[in-house]
Structure formats: structure tokens, C-alpha cells
Design a protein around this motif. Structure first.
Motif, mmCIF file in Angstrom:
data_model
loop_
_atom_site.group_PDB
_atom_site.id
_atom_site.type_symbol
_atom_site.label_atom_id
_atom_site.label_comp_id
_atom_site.label_asym_id
_atom_site.label_seq_id
_atom_site.Cartn_x
_atom_site.Cartn_y
_atom_site.Cartn_z
ATOM 1 N N ILE A 1 -12.737 -3.975 9.086
ATOM 2 C CA ILE A 1 -11.450 -4.330 9.701
ATOM 3 C C ILE A 1 -10.331 -4.380 8.668
ATOM 4 C CG2 ILE A 1 -10.212 -6.100 11.000
ATOM 5 C CD1 ILE A 1 -12.830 -6.848 12.320
ATOM 6 N N VAL A 2 -10.542 -5.167 7.616
ATOM 7 C CA VAL A 2 -9.456 -5.385 6.650
ATOM 8 C C VAL A 2 -9.162 -4.128 5.842
ATOM 9 C CG1 VAL A 2 -8.736 -6.758 4.662
ATOM 10 C CG2 VAL A 2 -9.980 -7.842 6.541
ATOM 11 N N MET A 3 -10.206 -3.456 5.361
ATOM 12 C CA MET A 3 -9.989 -2.276 4.522
ATOM 13 C C MET A 3 -9.259 -1.149 5.262
ATOM 14 S SD MET A 3 -11.206 -2.770 1.401
ATOM 15 C CE MET A 3 -11.838 -1.248 0.710
ATOM 16 N N PRO A 4 -9.644 -0.782 6.491
ATOM 17 C CA PRO A 4 -8.875 0.277 7.178
ATOM 18 C C PRO A 4 -7.419 -0.096 7.423
ATOM 19 C CG PRO A 4 -11.028 -0.019 8.205
ATOM 20 C CD PRO A 4 -10.863 -1.156 7.256
ATOM 21 N N ILE A 5 -7.146 -1.362 7.709
ATOM 22 C CA ILE A 5 -5.773 -1.782 7.941
ATOM 23 C C ILE A 5 -4.958 -1.744 6.651
ATOM 24 C CG2 ILE A 5 -4.341 -3.755 8.622
ATOM 25 C CD1 ILE A 5 -6.491 -4.546 10.571
ATOM 26 N N SER A 6 -5.615 -1.981 5.534
ATOM 27 C CA SER A 6 -4.926 -2.144 4.252
ATOM 28 C C SER A 6 -4.812 -0.853 3.456
ATOM 29 C CB SER A 6 -5.672 -3.201 3.420
ATOM 30 O OG SER A 6 -5.865 -4.387 4.130
ATOM 31 N N ARG A 7 -4.881 0.291 4.100
ATOM 32 C CA ARG A 7 -4.793 1.551 3.357
ATOM 33 C C ARG A 7 -3.490 1.706 2.576
ATOM 34 N NH1 ARG A 7 -7.333 5.958 7.679
ATOM 35 N NH2 ARG A 7 -9.497 5.204 7.577
ATOM 36 N N PRO A 8 -2.332 1.312 3.108
ATOM 37 C CA PRO A 8 -1.105 1.472 2.307
ATOM 38 C C PRO A 8 -1.123 0.697 1.001
ATOM 39 C CG PRO A 8 -0.562 1.142 4.620
ATOM 40 C CD PRO A 8 -2.030 0.886 4.486
ATOM 41 N N VAL B 1 -1.290 1.900 -3.114
ATOM 42 C CA VAL B 1 -0.397 1.463 -4.200
ATOM 43 C C VAL B 1 -1.193 0.927 -5.381
ATOM 44 C CG1 VAL B 1 1.398 -0.196 -4.807
ATOM 45 C CG2 VAL B 1 1.501 0.993 -2.625
ATOM 46 N N VAL B 2 -2.160 0.066 -5.110
ATOM 47 C CA VAL B 2 -2.973 -0.501 -6.190
ATOM 48 C C VAL B 2 -3.763 0.591 -6.905
ATOM 49 C CG1 VAL B 2 -4.913 -2.046 -6.664
ATOM 50 C CG2 VAL B 2 -3.093 -2.773 -5.119
ATOM 51 N N SER B 3 -4.274 1.542 -6.150
ATOM 52 C CA SER B 3 -5.046 2.633 -6.766
ATOM 53 C C SER B 3 -4.180 3.464 -7.703
ATOM 54 C CB SER B 3 -5.637 3.525 -5.674
ATOM 55 O OG SER B 3 -6.491 2.781 -4.819
ATOM 56 N N ILE B 4 -2.994 3.810 -7.260
ATOM 57 C CA ILE B 4 -2.121 4.639 -8.089
ATOM 58 C C ILE B 4 -1.660 3.878 -9.326
ATOM 59 C CG2 ILE B 4 0.132 5.787 -8.131
ATOM 60 C CD1 ILE B 4 -0.366 6.554 -5.234
ATOM 61 N N LEU B 5 -1.320 2.606 -9.168
ATOM 62 C CA LEU B 5 -0.919 1.813 -10.329
ATOM 63 C C LEU B 5 -2.039 1.738 -11.355
ATOM 64 C CD1 LEU B 5 1.018 -1.149 -8.656
ATOM 65 C CD2 LEU B 5 1.974 0.805 -9.879
ATOM 66 N N THR B 6 -3.259 1.563 -10.884
ATOM 67 C CA THR B 6 -4.397 1.463 -11.796
ATOM 68 C C THR B 6 -4.640 2.771 -12.528
ATOM 69 O OG1 THR B 6 -5.415 -0.208 -10.360
ATOM 70 C CG2 THR B 6 -6.845 0.898 -11.961
ATOM 71 N N VAL B 7 -4.667 3.874 -11.795
ATOM 72 C CA VAL B 7 -4.945 5.174 -12.407
ATOM 73 C C VAL B 7 -3.861 5.548 -13.416
ATOM 74 C CG1 VAL B 7 -5.152 7.640 -11.933
ATOM 75 C CG2 VAL B 7 -6.325 5.987 -10.469
ATOM 76 N N VAL B 8 -2.608 5.342 -13.050
ATOM 77 C CA VAL B 8 -1.508 5.708 -13.954
ATOM 78 C C VAL B 8 -1.501 4.829 -15.200
ATOM 79 C CG1 VAL B 8 1.005 5.816 -14.165
ATOM 80 C CG2 VAL B 8 -0.112 6.675 -12.105
ATOM 81 N N GLN C 1 1.773 7.061 0.922
ATOM 82 C CA GLN C 1 1.063 5.789 0.805
ATOM 83 C C GLN C 1 1.814 4.817 -0.093
ATOM 84 O OE1 GLN C 1 -0.304 8.711 0.857
ATOM 85 N NE2 GLN C 1 -1.880 8.659 2.429
ATOM 86 N N ILE C 2 2.483 5.339 -1.116
ATOM 87 C CA ILE C 2 3.223 4.466 -2.023
ATOM 88 C C ILE C 2 4.362 3.785 -1.269
ATOM 89 C CG2 ILE C 2 4.642 4.396 -4.097
ATOM 90 C CD1 ILE C 2 3.033 6.734 -5.170
ATOM 91 N N MET C 3 5.155 4.572 -0.552
ATOM 92 C CA MET C 3 6.293 4.003 0.178
ATOM 93 C C MET C 3 5.834 3.071 1.282
ATOM 94 S SD MET C 3 8.736 5.126 -1.552
ATOM 95 C CE MET C 3 9.958 4.354 -0.488
#
Length: 329
Positions: A241-248, A252-259, A317-319
Motif C-alpha cells: 500500500i505505502v510503497m505504490p502510493i509513495s512513488r513520487p 526523488v530520494v533515489s535520484i538524490l542518492t544516486v547523484v 517523478q522529481i517534480m
């Protein structure tokens, strides 16, 4: 014949209106009250002026000028870097500089790939960034979910201590972090020259936990209570439930981490001294004094391509994650 009798308050020669009574002498005719101007139209440019031909010309001229100027400001450094690798060292030092290279060639890019062994460096960096991303999702998401929905004892105190770490400059904690990685407490493991030295510190990020918790707080509690009534466990609720809703916000967290892992320089320089395990930023910096200027620029272009691709693919996804603050429906 038309009655051209001059009525009081009417110009001579203007026919009188038979359906309108002339005003009495000594009395000023009443004026209709003006309609109030709608407040939604009180802007710098009125809708009437904007709908006129001149207003449309001015509007589109200003808009095109501003968009073109800002685009040129942000894109020109990238263009200069890409074309700079196609020039020779003499062309790069030319004054005034030329906007176009003498000829379009990829020789400098091929030379940079071979001299720096960019394939190995990019593979190492991708391994570090991918592992840090997985550990960040595993640790930060569960921590934020526990603080937001499970609400353990002293949860606010723990969150406050996490946020307090954001006030400490990274350089201050670099030495304790290095000593911790060199001799991990209790276990006594030496994590230097291993991907764990990059993965574990990247996963312990109070800012990511704060972002995730704020998003989880906006999820209606009734939705999770309905899942609990159906017999779902906290882990099942988080995954289904929580993970599918929290994709946006996860994007953001994924991109911040990778960069952050991709562009980091000081920390990999301390914990990865082996030449075979260096990241791309350290590899380019260590060999920058031994290569021509155009080859160095070409290597920087190649190293920046993955981050540009990531931002181009996941910009929606970032926006969406930056503006997400609640749920509709």
C-alpha cells in the motif's frame, strides 16, 4: 418629421428620446453606478490589453526572449563542454574563443576512454551508486514508516536527533566516520577498499528520512486501518500500500542518492585508495595533469552523461515528488 427640439441638458440638433422624460430644471440627472472590477483580473497586464493585437505581440515577444535567454544560460556550458572536446589545445587557448570547432570529431572521446579506462571507472561508480540506492530504500523507507505510522516510544526524540545531524558540517564528522569504517565497532571489520564503505554511510541520511516521513504523514490513516482489519501485517502494508502510493517521493530520494554518490569526491578518495576500485571522479582527477586539455574535457563529458540521462528520464517523478504533500480522493 423628427423632433429636433432642444431638451434641457441635451445638445442642440440632437433629437429627443420620446420614451425618456426630460429631467426637471435644477436637478442633475442620475448616473448609473460603475460596475466593480473583478479582483481576479487585477494583474500587471489586464485581460483587455492582453487580448488586443499589440498586447499579444508584446506578451509573446517578452515570453520568447525570457525563455530563450534562460535556456541559453543553462545550456551553453554543456554545449561549450561538448564542443571543447572536439578542439585542439591551441583552439581552446585561442582568444577570442571560437564557438564552433574546426571539425566535428570524436577522437578526443575515444582517446579519453582508452587512457583513463573509463569503462572500469564507470562500472565501479555504477556499483557504488546502485548499492547505495538499494540500502537507502531499505533503511530510510522502513525508518520513516516506523516514525510516521508505527510511532514507537521516543520516536520524536529519535527524529529530532536525526535532524540535528543535518546541522553538523560533513567535514566535521568525516574523521569519526573514517575511523568507524576502518575498524567497525563490535565486529572489528575493516571496510576500506570495499563497496560497504560507500553504501553504509550513504544509507544513513537524516534528510531522506525526513522527506519520506513527511510524505508518509499525508497518507490517510483510514486506508492503513482498513488493511489492518483485513489482517495485513505492517510489513505487508508497507510493501503493498505505502510503497505504490509513495512513488513520487521514492523517485526523488533515489535520484538524490544516486547523484550524491556519483559526484562525491572526498569520501571515496579516503576509503577507496586502490586504483582498481576508484570512482570516476577520483580517476579523472588523478590523471588530469597527464593528459591534454581536450581529452580531459571529453572525459568529463562522458562522466556526466549518466546523471543527465537519469534527470531526463525521471524529471516527472522529481517534480511530482517535490510538490507532493497530500492525496486526493
Amino acid at each position: 418629421m423628427t423632433d429636433l427640439t432642444t431638451a434641457p441638458g441635451r445638445s442642440p440638433g440632437v433629437p429627443a428620446d420620446p420614451g425618456r422624460r426630460p429631467p426637471k430644471e435644477g436637478r442633475t440627472p442620475r448616473r448609473r453606478p460603475r460596475r466593480p472590477i473583478p479582483t481576479e483580473f487585477r494583474t500587471a497586464v489586464s485581460p483587455h490589453q492582453l487580448n488586443s493585437r499589440r498586447g499579444r505581440i508584446v506578451y509573446w515577444t517578452v515570453l520568447a526572449t525570457v525563455v530563450t535567454s534562460f535556456t541559453a544560460v543553462f545550456v551553453f556550458p554543456l554545449y561549450w563542454m561538448v564542443t571543447g572536446a572536439m578542439k585542439s589545445t591551441e583552439d581552446l587557448l585561442q582568444i577570442p574563443p571560437s564557438l564552433l570547432p574546426p571539425r566535428f570529431t570524436l577522437e578526443a572521446y575515444l582517446e579519453a576512454w582508452e587512457l583513463l579506462d573509463l569503462g572500469l571507472l564507470l562500472g565501479n561508480t555504477a556499483l557504488y551508486a546502485g548499492g547505495a540506492w538499494l540500502f537507502t530504500l531499505a533503511i530510510d523507507v522502513t525508518a520513516a514508516y516506523a516514525l510516521s505510522k508505527l510511532r514507537p516510544v521516543l520516536g520524536r526524540l529519535v527524529l529530532g536527533l536525526m535532524l540535528a545531524t543535518l546541522m553538523i558540517p560533513p567535514m566535521v564528522i568525516m574523521l569519526p566516520a573514517y575511523l568507524t569504517v576502518k575498524d567497525l565497532p563490535i565486529l572489528g571489520w575493516d571496510l576500506l577498499n570495499t563497496p560497504w564503505a560507500i553504501w553504509l554511510p550513504a544509507a544513513a541520511n537524516g534528510f531522506n528520512i525526513f522527506l519520506l516521513k513527511r510524505f508518509f504523514d499525508s497518507i490517510p490513516g483510514e486506508l492503513l486501518e482498513a488493511a489492518e482489519i483485513d489482517g495485513a501485517s505492517p510489513g505487508r502494508i508497507l510493501w503493498s500500500i505505502v510503497m505504490p502510493i509513495s512513488r513520487p517521493i521514492l523517485g526523488v530520494v533515489s535520484i538524490l542518492t544516486v547523484v550524491n554518490v556519483w559526484r562525491d569526491f572526498v569520501w571515496p578518495l579516503l576509503v577507496l585508495p586502490d586504483n582498481e576500485k576508484m570512482s570516476v571522479s577520483i580517476g579523472i582527477a588523478s590523471l588530469s595533469a597527464q593528459m591534454p586539455q581536450n581529452v580531459l574535457i571529453a572525459s568529463l563529458v562522458i562522466a556526466s552523461i549518466p546523471t543527465i540521462v537519469v534527470f531526463s528520464v525521471f524529471q516527472r517523478q522529481i517534480m511530482a515528488g517535490l510538490t507532493a504533500g497530500g492525496l486526493k480522493g
